[in-house]
Design a protein around this motif. Structure first.
Motif, PDB file in Angstrom:
ATOM      1  N   ARG A 421       0.836  -1.196   0.000  1.00 31.25           N
ATOM      2  CA  ARG A 421       0.000   0.000   0.000  1.00 31.25           C
ATOM      3  C   ARG A 421       0.869   1.244   0.000  1.00 31.25           C
ATOM      4  N   ASP A 422       0.265   2.364  -0.440  1.00 29.21           N
ATOM      5  CA  ASP A 422       0.971   3.639  -0.406  1.00 29.21           C
ATOM      6  C   ASP A 422       1.245   4.053   1.026  1.00 29.21           C
ATOM      7  N   ALA A 423       2.383   4.700   1.226  1.00 26.95           N
ATOM      8  CA  ALA A 423       2.658   5.307   2.527  1.00 26.95           C
ATOM      9  C   ALA A 423       1.742   6.508   2.724  1.00 26.95           C
ATOM     10  N   ASP A 424       1.542   6.872   3.977  1.00 25.17           N
ATOM     11  CA  ASP A 424       0.700   8.028   4.268  1.00 25.17           C
ATOM     12  C   ASP A 424       1.289   9.271   3.614  1.00 25.17           C
ATOM     13  N   ALA A 425       0.437  10.016   2.918  1.00 26.38           N
ATOM     14  CA  ALA A 425       0.899  11.214   2.222  1.00 26.38           C
ATOM     15  C   ALA A 425       1.288  12.292   3.221  1.00 26.38           C
ATOM     16  N   GLU A 426       2.332  13.055   2.857  1.00 24.94           N
ATOM     17  CA  GLU A 426       2.733  14.165   3.720  1.00 24.94           C
ATOM     18  C   GLU A 426       1.677  15.253   3.742  1.00 24.94           C
ATOM     19  N   VAL A 427       0.955  15.415   2.628  1.00 24.82           N
ATOM     20  CA  VAL A 427      -0.120  16.393   2.536  1.00 24.82           C
ATOM     21  C   VAL A 427      -1.407  15.629   2.253  1.00 24.82           C
ATOM     22  N   GLU A 428      -2.440  15.908   3.011  1.00 27.77           N
ATOM     23  CA  GLU A 428      -3.697  15.206   2.820  1.00 27.77           C
ATOM     24  C   GLU A 428      -4.236  15.467   1.422  1.00 27.77           C
ATOM     25  N   GLY A 429      -4.608  14.393   0.722  1.00 26.80           N
ATOM     26  CA  GLY A 429      -5.131  14.517  -0.629  1.00 26.80           C
ATOM     27  C   GLY A 429      -4.081  14.424  -1.703  1.00 26.80           C
ATOM     28  N   ALA A 430      -2.799  14.301  -1.334  1.00 25.30           N
ATOM     29  CA  ALA A 430      -1.728  14.177  -2.320  1.00 25.30           C
ATOM     30  C   ALA A 430      -1.785  12.789  -2.943  1.00 25.30           C
ATOM     31  N   PRO A 431      -1.339  12.639  -4.183  1.00 27.19           N
ATOM     32  CA  PRO A 431      -1.404  11.322  -4.841  1.00 27.19           C
ATOM     33  C   PRO A 431      -0.335  10.379  -4.306  1.00 27.19           C
ATOM     34  N   GLY A 432      -0.457   9.114  -4.731  1.00 23.26           N
ATOM     35  CA  GLY A 432       0.564   8.141  -4.397  1.00 23.26           C
ATOM     36  C   GLY A 432       1.799   8.343  -5.264  1.00 23.26           C
ATOM     37  N   ALA A 433       2.891   7.697  -4.849  1.00 25.22           N
ATOM     38  CA  ALA A 433       4.154   7.845  -5.565  1.00 25.22           C
ATOM     39  C   ALA A 433       4.114   7.042  -6.866  1.00 25.22           C
ATOM     40  N   PRO A 434       4.718   7.562  -7.957  1.00 31.41           N
ATOM     41  CA  PRO A 434       4.879   6.739  -9.164  1.00 31.41           C
ATOM     42  C   PRO A 434       5.762   5.537  -8.870  1.00 31.41           C
ATOM     43  N   LYS A 510      -3.670  19.030  -7.256  1.00 32.75           N
ATOM     44  CA  LYS A 510      -3.918  20.349  -6.681  1.00 32.75           C
ATOM     45  C   LYS A 510      -3.767  20.356  -5.157  1.00 32.75           C
ATOM     46  N   SER A 511      -3.752  19.177  -4.529  1.00 29.29           N
ATOM     47  CA  SER A 511      -3.567  19.115  -3.066  1.00 29.29           C
ATOM     48  C   SER A 511      -2.101  19.159  -2.671  1.00 29.29           C
ATOM     49  N   GLY A 512      -1.226  18.668  -3.531  1.00 26.19           N
ATOM     50  CA  GLY A 512       0.178  18.676  -3.161  1.00 26.19           C
ATOM     51  C   GLY A 512       0.979  17.644  -3.924  1.00 26.19           C
ATOM     52  N   MET A 513       2.184  17.400  -3.427  1.00 29.53           N
ATOM     53  CA  MET A 513       3.158  16.535  -4.079  1.00 29.53           C
ATOM     54  C   MET A 513       3.187  15.180  -3.393  1.00 29.53           C
ATOM     55  N   SER A 514       3.395  14.151  -4.177  1.00 33.20           N
ATOM     56  CA  SER A 514       3.495  12.803  -3.634  1.00 33.20           C
ATOM     57  C   SER A 514       4.891  12.565  -3.075  1.00 33.20           C
ATOM     58  N   HIS A 515       5.049  11.426  -2.413  1.00 37.25           N
ATOM     59  CA  HIS A 515       6.386  10.952  -2.068  1.00 37.25           C
ATOM     60  C   HIS A 515       7.151  10.634  -3.354  1.00 37.25           C
ATOM     61  N   PRO A 516       8.476  10.752  -3.362  1.00 36.64           N
ATOM     62  CA  PRO A 516       9.225  10.347  -4.564  1.00 36.64           C
ATOM     63  C   PRO A 516       9.183   8.842  -4.749  1.00 36.64           C
ATOM     64  N   SER A 517       9.316   8.439  -6.000  1.00 36.57           N
ATOM     65  CA  SER A 517       9.330   7.016  -6.314  1.00 36.57           C
ATOM     66  C   SER A 517      10.639   6.392  -5.865  1.00 36.57           C
ATOM     67  N   ARG A 518      10.724   5.078  -6.011  1.00 35.01           N
ATOM     68  CA  ARG A 518      11.993   4.396  -5.776  1.00 35.01           C
ATOM     69  C   ARG A 518      12.995   4.841  -6.845  1.00 35.01           C
ATOM     70  N   THR A 519      14.225   5.009  -6.451  1.00 34.53           N
ATOM     71  CA  THR A 519      15.272   5.477  -7.359  1.00 34.53           C
ATOM     72  C   THR A 519      15.535   4.437  -8.444  1.00 34.53           C
ATOM     73  N   SER A 520      15.730   4.916  -9.658  1.00 36.90           N
ATOM     74  CA  SER A 520      16.039   4.008 -10.769  1.00 36.90           C
ATOM     75  C   SER A 520      17.446   3.439 -10.614  1.00 36.90           C
TER      76      SER A 520
END
Length: 1606
Positions: A421-434, A510-520
């Motif tokens: 599952r996605d980790a809890d977003a730092e900003v409520e309503g932010a999307p999940g990480a790619p 519009k709510s905010g930024m997601s967590h960054p994805s795993r590094t390539s």
């Protein structure tokens, strides 16, 4: 030679000559061979890598170097190998001018191990690196054979020289072209950063697989590139190889970039998959190779390399002839994690037979892709358990994980899905990480980064994505795009050529930024051709290199590129790809890309400065919406070729559309927590990545993702659902262009297990066997298919000489029991059996064939094994085991059972019995289990002949109380019905409650009624009685063993019946029964309290069966909140004698309580009521709250006191004793209300009757205290008790008479009675043992103590109660110390009594008229008789006629002077001395001329020298003045009483005190002697102390120190 390296590598010392093509190396080898031939150089031997070398027999043959070591040497870094320069080579060998030297690759010992040659065929190098390896190998092999057979004649020598000259000409032509290229590359490399080529490890040459004979050695080697130098670790079947742990078995070597693993004396254990892992700060790479060890049938190959050293072969494992059976148990289930967490997946692997040191192949897969160890995945194999640890979960880790265990006999797998599952977003309503960030088409200045969109958009559409890059080796992230891109692919430009980068992606709404994805994974910014060369490839199998002759050619202008096409087009960029031309000459080619706007003929070159080397190119900065055509030209040193055919017009814009929504979503039941969702794939979808599935509980309108990683198929199992809930599902398709709209919702589906045919039964065993039939037993399938099993079918087949026959049905109709008799068998024949289970879904697959059983009649006397063992009611410390009796009884009937237990996995010796005495029940409750432990059980039956064989062992059972487990509860309802109640929260739709008594299903509905409502079941007793005593249990089908039991004992049944009766005939409970109490004014209160009564409750008041009602006499109160009921009467009369009853009723509940008041009970109550009435009247005026009493203070003062109330200022208090008023100084304290009278030093005279009277205008009250007789004794006992408690501890001291024991009290009263005890007996006093009191000291004197006086002494104070005793132990050291002190004091007293003394007779001053006679006499005492010496002015004097000195009778010393003259004046003294001491007395003699009227002071002493009449003391009778020589009789006066000798105060001895008068006390004196006596006598007559003294007269000055004699 600087031109031998690519332009961007020549300054980097960690790159070497590994990038040259094999064809070029072959050419150089040929050139060197021809050079040697022309110079007459002999052939040499090249040995490398430990393999036997091959010698070239002809001095003119081309040099052929054979050995695997050559490949490794060729790929070593420049630090590990040193290549000789052209000049160095020319100095070491005499070459012809035509022959040009090559570079020789040598190791540190300067042994030639290979060739490093310059680039001559650049075109092949640019095109494919080692693409001609296989052809080179074939050519090398052919050349070797040809060289050995035909290069021996002179003709061939000449041909070789001709060939050498041709090569020289061709080399000269190509050197010109190469120099130009080198110059251009050198200029460009000057602008390069030297650190830009740091990169992750890469295998230039990977280890290859080997098949070797047993006992031979094998070496795996590889060549690595990478900077910094990578750390290399070798693995065998994913287990690290430790050479120290296996001394002599493994040898690991690392020489610069060449790494090897050598396995000595291979055996079958060494057959495995090996891999080498290389890691540095930039990344990690692995390469794999297999080793197969075969047995050599025949003579051992003598050419095989011998081992370096012997290796102890202990416990070697041979797989041949062994069939392994692999079982994977203790598996992991479907798992759920969250990003950032750590998760471990593990399984226990059981391999039979269990061979020591045997290592199976253990591999982990995710979505059928083999996983390799990395920082994200860690594998561990402990010998019996395989574990995969996901160190940091990301959504990339979601998928189907499979464990594969491989042996020579096959493999076993186990799979389960892992959801992240996605980790809890730092900003409520932010999307999940790619997720799944990858790098595509990396070039020297750009990289195409792709990713997958997240399933969770946070409730708002995703606006786009930001791509960040970070240079490897730093932690600085740089955002690559200023505005978010919606397309899930982005070319990143602005990279520095040769440097490595990692990338990550963030989503934004519009709510905010997601967590960054795993590094390539890191990627280097270099051309594809250079990357191909850096990777390298495997060496030829033969390890041979051969040079073929080729004619020199002039420079050729390359032809047109082939198959030019647009592979990818978006509104941001266009990617072109093509193939190299067929006509390209012998040097490398580069490319120019041109573009043309559609509709025009103007072609514009895109890369004007530097041509590209790779056949792929990305174009940026194209105008969106415009159409373009593209073409490509090739170029080399000969010129620029013709352009390729242009592409079709391409419009700049997104060519990839968002996929259409999937269709026909269907959800079907699967398990209690999962549903299978299937759908039709999106139509006309391009580059589809996968699908996202969403779910929602019907009616909630809240959607959540089922998967967070796109699934590629059209079917998915959604886990983690709630049993019993109804869900709907939607599906969305995903590609790089975006996520499609959601599909139509599926039909609602209820989450519960789908009905399927049951799994096969197992554990088939024989329960009985006769001549033609056998009774079989088996165990219920682990999976029943979601429906009750309706029956079983049994098949059998005959086994003859190991060959199985055809299966035959044993029963056409299904049997419900798990035991069945198979008939019509043949005696002494062998059979196998299989069983199939059936439910409403159908008949399941058959079980595995049973063991082979012989059909022969059993004749043993003991019974057969019990069967159908079941475990139920499992808790953390207990469980219940059920079984069925054996079918075969033996010689006698079965009379008991024994139950055995052991831990699962323990040895057979671990079996132990549960019951020491056989039980006749077919069930047993096993207790005292250890929580978390797994157990197995078996049962044995016994009869009179003995104990039979044990049953089949149960499956392992874990001792734990599962969550939600509940017990059976007993309840009695309001109607008195007794019921057993059980609730199960884990029920499915097919679950049923099964009630049993003594673990046999209840069928008697006349005694028990069973009722089920939802998840609750009730078993009610219709007519409870002794027949219902037993153990009642309830189990729930289609659950994980939900069950419980209740033991209904006779005692418990009795309690329940009483409770039932109370519920049928309810009684209002009472907190207190009817009671009576008196209140103020003597009122009588009858009351009781009910525990609980409703507002509808009522009360009837009854007296002697007559109902009472409220009135003047009776007042009733009923408080329904507290349940208090009361009736109050003002007074009691004789008519009120009888029985009072309160009758209560509340609905159908009733109760009553009665109180009987008759006889003495009534009279006492009536009398107390009247007294309380009088008391109330008394208290209306001044009265005593507390009557007169006494108390004793710690100072032993007696205080009479009383407490008064309701007084005022004019209230008078009168004290009286025996009717006489006492004038007390005590003031009345009206504030405190206490009156006191203090009696200090109480004595018998204080006995009497004391009264105190309070009176005023409101009345009076009297209080009396009788302190006579017993009252006085009680008071004195209190005084004695205070005295006793104040006493100190009993102490020991010594006197000159003996030992004294004493204690002090704070106050002593003459009435105090004390008793001295010795050894717990009262002491009888005598002259030797006396007691007494001195002040506040109580003492006991023991005279002349002896050893008989040792022991415990005590003083007991009598206070009329228990008394108080103080004790002391007079023995041991205490006694010895006391006796020693007594003896010392006694000796001192004797010495004091016997020492020399001057007891009296000498005045201080004597005044006498000249011519008179002076006669002074004093008393002397002492034993022995002291010596007497007289002194005048400190000088001894002797007796003569004028001064006569006498000492008579040893007692009287006389001092006589005849005719005193002035010369006699002076200071005189007498000194007496014996052995006990010395004492002196002195006086002063004053002689006057003529008579003087002076007062005369007389001193009279008795015979002991004590003064009887002192100075200025009036004599008892008138005396006349005495003249010298006149005798006077002294008058007697009373002797003052002195304290007794030895009296002690505070432990100190008093010295005898007497008045000192005119005496000197020496140091030997212990006490003050009495004053001396001075008399004037005639010299002739000595005076006795009793003689008459001269008249005494007071001196005028009144001084007692002067005596005048006339």
């Amino acid at each position: 030679m600087p031109g031998s390296l690519p332009f961007y590598q020549k300054h980097q010392r960690h790159y070497d000559h590994d990038y040259r093509s094999s064809e070029t190396q072959a050419l150089v080898s040929k050139y060197r061979a021809s050079s040697r031939s022309s110079s007459g150089y002999p052939a040499h031997t090249c040995t490398s890598g430990g393999y036997p070398a091959h010698t070239c027999n002809s001095g003119y043959a081309p040099h052929i170097c054979t050995g695997h070591g050559l490949t490794s040497a060729r790929t070593s870094t420049s630090r590990g190998l040193t290549a000789s320069s052209y000049t160095g080579l020319e100095q070491s060998s005499q070459l012809t001018k035509r022959a040009k030297a090559t570079h020789l690759a040598v190791d540190r010992e300067h042994h030639i191990i290979g060739y490093v040659v310059p680039i001559f065929r650049g075109s092949l190098e640019f095109a494919g690196g080692y693409s001609g390896v296989e052809d080179s190998r074939l050519k090398a092999t052919s050349a070797s054979m040809w060289g050995q057979d035909h290069f021996t004649s002179g003709l061939e020598m000449e041909r070789s020289e001709v060939s050498s000259r041709k090569v020289t000409i061709r080399e000269s032509a190509e050197r010109i072209s190469l120099s130009k290229t080198i110059y251009e590359n050198e200029e460009h490399s000057k602008r390069m950063n030297k650190d830009s080529l740091m990169h992750a490890p890469e295998f230039v040459i990977k280890p290859r697989s080997h098949t070797v004979w047993e006992n031979q050695s094998v070496r795996l080697h590889c060549t690595l590139s990478g900077w910094p130098n990578p750390h290399v670790v070798w693995y065998k079947n994913n287990v690290t190889i430790d050479p120290i742990a296996h001394p002599g078995k493994y040898k690991i070597e690392s020489s610069y970039s060449v790494h090897s693993l050598e396995i000595d004396r291979c055996d079958f254990d060494d057959t495995a998959q090996y891999h080498v892992s290389a890691m540095n700060a930039k990344g990690e790479q692995s390469a794999y190779a297999s080793v197969v060890v075969k047995r050599f049938k025949g003579e051992m190959d003598t050419s095989a390399p011998s081992p370096r050293r012997s290796y102890p072969r202990v416990g070697q494992v041979s797989e041949y002839g062994i069939t392994f059976k692999t079982h994977i148990v203790d598996t992991f289930g479907v798992s759920f994690g969250r990003e950032g967490e750590t998760m471990s997946l593990g399984c226990t692997v059981i391999i039979h037979p269990n061979l020591e040191r045997y290592q199976p192949g253990v591999e982990w897969y995710r979505d059928d892709v083999l996983l390799a160890p990395s920082k994200w995945h860690q594998m561990h194999w402990s010998g019996d358990r395989a574990t995969l640890t996901l160190t940091h979960l990301n959504k990339e880790d979601e998928g189907l994980y499979t464990l594969r265990v491989t042996t020579k006999s096959g493999y076993e797998t186990y799979s389960a899905y892992v959801f992240v599952r996605d980790a809890d977003a730092e900003v409520e309503g932010a999307p999940g990480a790619p997720l799944d960030v990858r790098c595509l088409d990396a070039n020297k200045d750009y990289v195409i980064v792709s990713w997958k969109q997240p399933a969770v958009d946070g409730g708002n559409s995703i606006l786009g994505y930001f791509v960040d890059r970070c240079e490897v080796g730093t932690n600085h992230w740089i955002q690559c795009n200023d505005t978010p891109v919606k397309f899930a692919r982005l070319p990143v430009t602005g990279l520095v050529e040769g440097r490595s980068y990692a990338f990550r992606v963030r989503a934004v709404n519009k709510s905010g930024m997601s967590h960054p994805s795993r590094t390539s994974e890191p990627v280097a910014a270099v051309d594809a051709a250079d990357r191909t060369r850096m990777r390298g490839t495997s060496a030829p199998v033969t390890g041979q290199i051969i040079v073929t002759e080729e004619e020199p050619a002039e420079g050729v202008v390359p032809g047109k590129p082939l198959e030019l096409e647009v592979t990818e087009a978006t509104k941001n960029y266009v990617v072109l790809s093509w193939k190299p031309p067929g006509e390209r000459g012998h040097e490398g080619i580069m490319y120019y890309v041109e573009k043309c706007v559609s509709g025009t003929d103007s072609w514009q070159r895109v890369n004007t400065e530097i041509p590209v080397k790779s056949p792929r190119f990305a174009l940026f900065d194209l105008a969106e919406g415009k159409s373009y055509s593209f073409r490509v030209r090739c170029c080399n040193s000969a010129g620029v070729g013709e352009p390729s055919p242009p592409t079709e017009a391409t419009t700049v814009g997104d060519k990839l559309d968002v996929p259409a929504a999937p269709e026909r979503v269907v959800a079907t039941r699967n398990t209690d927590t999962s549903v299978v969702v299937s759908w039709e794939k999106s139509r006309h979808a391009k580059d589809l990545v996968g699908y996202y599935i969403e779910t929602s509980v019907v009616g909630s309108d809240t959607w959540g993702p089922c998967n967070n990683k796109p699934v590629p198929g059209s079917r998915f199992v959604c886990h983690g659902l709630v049993t019993g809930e109804t869900y709907v599902f939607k599906v969305r398709a995903v590609n790089a262009a975006g996520i499609s709209v959601s599909s139509q919702e599926s039909e609602p589906v209820l989450v519960k297990a789908a009905i399927a045919s049951p799994a096969p039964p197992f554990g088939i065993s024989v329960l009985e066997c006769v001549r033609d039939s056998m009774v079989l037993g088996w165990k219920q399938p682990a999976f029943v298919g979601g429906s009750d099993i309706t029956g079983y079918f049994v098949d059998y087949r005959e086994v003859i000489d190991g060959l199985e026959g055809q299966w035959h049905e044993a029963n056409i109709q299904s049997v419900s029991d798990r035991a069945y008799r198979v008939c019509d068998l043949k005696e002494n024949k062998k059979y196998q059996f299989q069983v199939r289970a059936a439910n409403m879904a159908g008949v399941g697959i058959p079980s595995l064939p049973s063991n082979t059983f012989l059909c022969e009649e059993w004749t043993i006397a003991v019974p057969g094994p019990p069967h159908d063992l079941q475990v139920t009611e499992v808790r953390s410390s207990s469980l219940v085991l059920l079984w069925k009796p054996p079918v075969y009884q033996g010689r006698d009937a079965v009379n008991g059972f024994y139950v055995d237990i052991k831990e699962a996995g323990a040895s057979e010796e671990a079996w132990r019995g549960i019951n020491k005495k056989a039980t006749d029940s077919k069930f047993i409750k096993i207790e005292n289990l250890q929580e978390g432990e797994k157990y197995v059980f078996r049962v044995r039956a016994q009869n009179n002949a003995g104990v039979g064989n044990a049953s089949e062992v149960t499956e392992p059972t874990l001792a734990e109380t599962k969550a939600g487990t509940k017990e059976i509860m007993v309840d009695v309802d309001d109607d008195g019905v007794i019921s057993l109640n059980f609730e199960c929260s884990a029920m499915s739709a097919e679950s049923k409650f099964v009630w049993s008594k003594n673990y046999e299903e209840i069928s008697d509905t006349e005694r028990i009624a069973v009722e089920t409502k939802g998840s609750k079941a009730k078993a009610s007793f219709l007519a409870p009685g002794e027949e219902d005593i037993g153990i009642y249990s309830c189990s729930v089908t289609h659950t994980d063993g939900a069950s419980a039991s209740y033991d209904l004992t006779a005692e418990e049944l009795k309690k329940l019946l009483e409770t039932s009766h109370d519920h049928k005939f309810p009684i209002i409970p009472l907190k207190s029964e009817l009671a009576v109490e008196l209140q103020e004014k003597g009122r009588v209160r009858f009351w009781l309290q009910a525990e609980k009564i409703s507002a509808n409750g009522k009360v009837d008041y009854v007296f002697n069966d007559n109902s009472l009602s409220a009135g003047e006499k009776y007042k009733m109160n009923f408080d329904k909140n507290t349940g208090v009921i009361e009736m109050i009467m003002e007074s009691l009369t004789p008519k009120d004698e009888g029985t009072f009853t309160f009758q209560l009723q509340d609905g159908k509940a009733t109760n009553q309580s009665s109180l009987v008041l008759i006889g003495d009970v009534f009279k006492a109550l009536q009398k107390e009521s009247e007294f309380q009435m009088k008391e109330w009247v008394r208290k209306q005026g001044p009265h005593f709250v507390e009557y007169l009493g006494f108390e004793v203070t710690p100072e032993c003062c007696v205080i009479l006191k009383c407490k008064v109330g309701n007084i005022k200022k004019d209230t008078v208090a009168l004290w009286q004793k025996d009717g006489q008023e006492i004038k007390s100084d005590q003031q009345l304290s009206f504030t405190e209300g206490v009156l006191k009278l203090e009696i200090a030093q109480i004595s018998k005279k204080d006995a009497g009757v004391y009264n105190i009277v309070l009176k005023d205008d409101r009345g009076k009250d009297t209080s009396t205290l009788n302190l006579t007789d017993q009252g006085f004794r009680d008071m004195m006992n209190e005084v004695f008790s205070v005295i006793a408690n104040s006493s100190t501890a009993l102490k020991i001291t010594s006197t000159d008479e003996g030992i004294r024991l004493y204690t002090f009290v704070s106050y002593y009263n003459d009435l105090l009675q004390v008793t001295w005890h010795y050894k717990d007996s009262a002491i009888s006093f005598s002259d030797r043992i006396k007691s007494g009191v001195v002040g506040e000291q109580l003492w006991l004197q023991i005279k002349e103590p002896t050893e008989k006086d040792t022991g415990k002494y005590a003083i007991e104070f009598n206070d009329g109660k228990g008394g108080l005793r103080r004790t002391v132990e007079l023995s041991g050291q205490a006694f010895d110390d006391a006796v020693a002190e007594f003896k010392r004091l006694k000796a001192a007293a004797i010495a004091e009594r016997n020492r020399a003394r001057v007891k009296g007779g000498l005045p201080d001053v004597v005044t006498i008229q000249e011519g008179k006679d002076l006669n002074l006499t004093c008393n002397i005492s002492g034993d022995p008789v002291p010596e007497v010496t007289w002194l005048k002015n400190e000088r001894e004097i002797v007796s003569d006629d004028h001064l006569l000195l006498k000492f008579e009778s040893g007692k009287f010393a006389s001092f006589i002077i005849t005719k005193v003259n002035s010369d006699d004046s002076g200071k005189y003294s007498i000194l007496v001395k014996n052995k006990f001491g010395t004492e002196s007395g002195e006086f002063t003699l004053q002689v006057t001329q003529g008579p003087v009227d002076l007062g005369v002071t007389s001193y009279l002493t008795d015979q002991d020298g004590n003064v009887m009449v002192g100075p200025n003391t009036t004599p008892p009778k008138k005396r006349t003045p005495a003249t010298a020589g006149t005798k006077q009789k002294p008058s007697a006066s009373p002797v003052p009483k002195t304290p007794p000798p030895g009296k002690q105060v505070d432990g100190r001895e008093n010295v005898e005190q007497v008045k000192e008068t005119g005496r000197t006390v020496t140091e030997d004196t212990a006490e003050t002697p009495p004053a001396p006596t001075a008399t004037g006598t005639t010299p002739e007559t000595p005076q006795h102390p009793d003689a008459e003294l001269c008249d005494e007269a007071a001196s005028p000055s009144g001084s007692p120190e002067e005596t005048t004699a006339q």
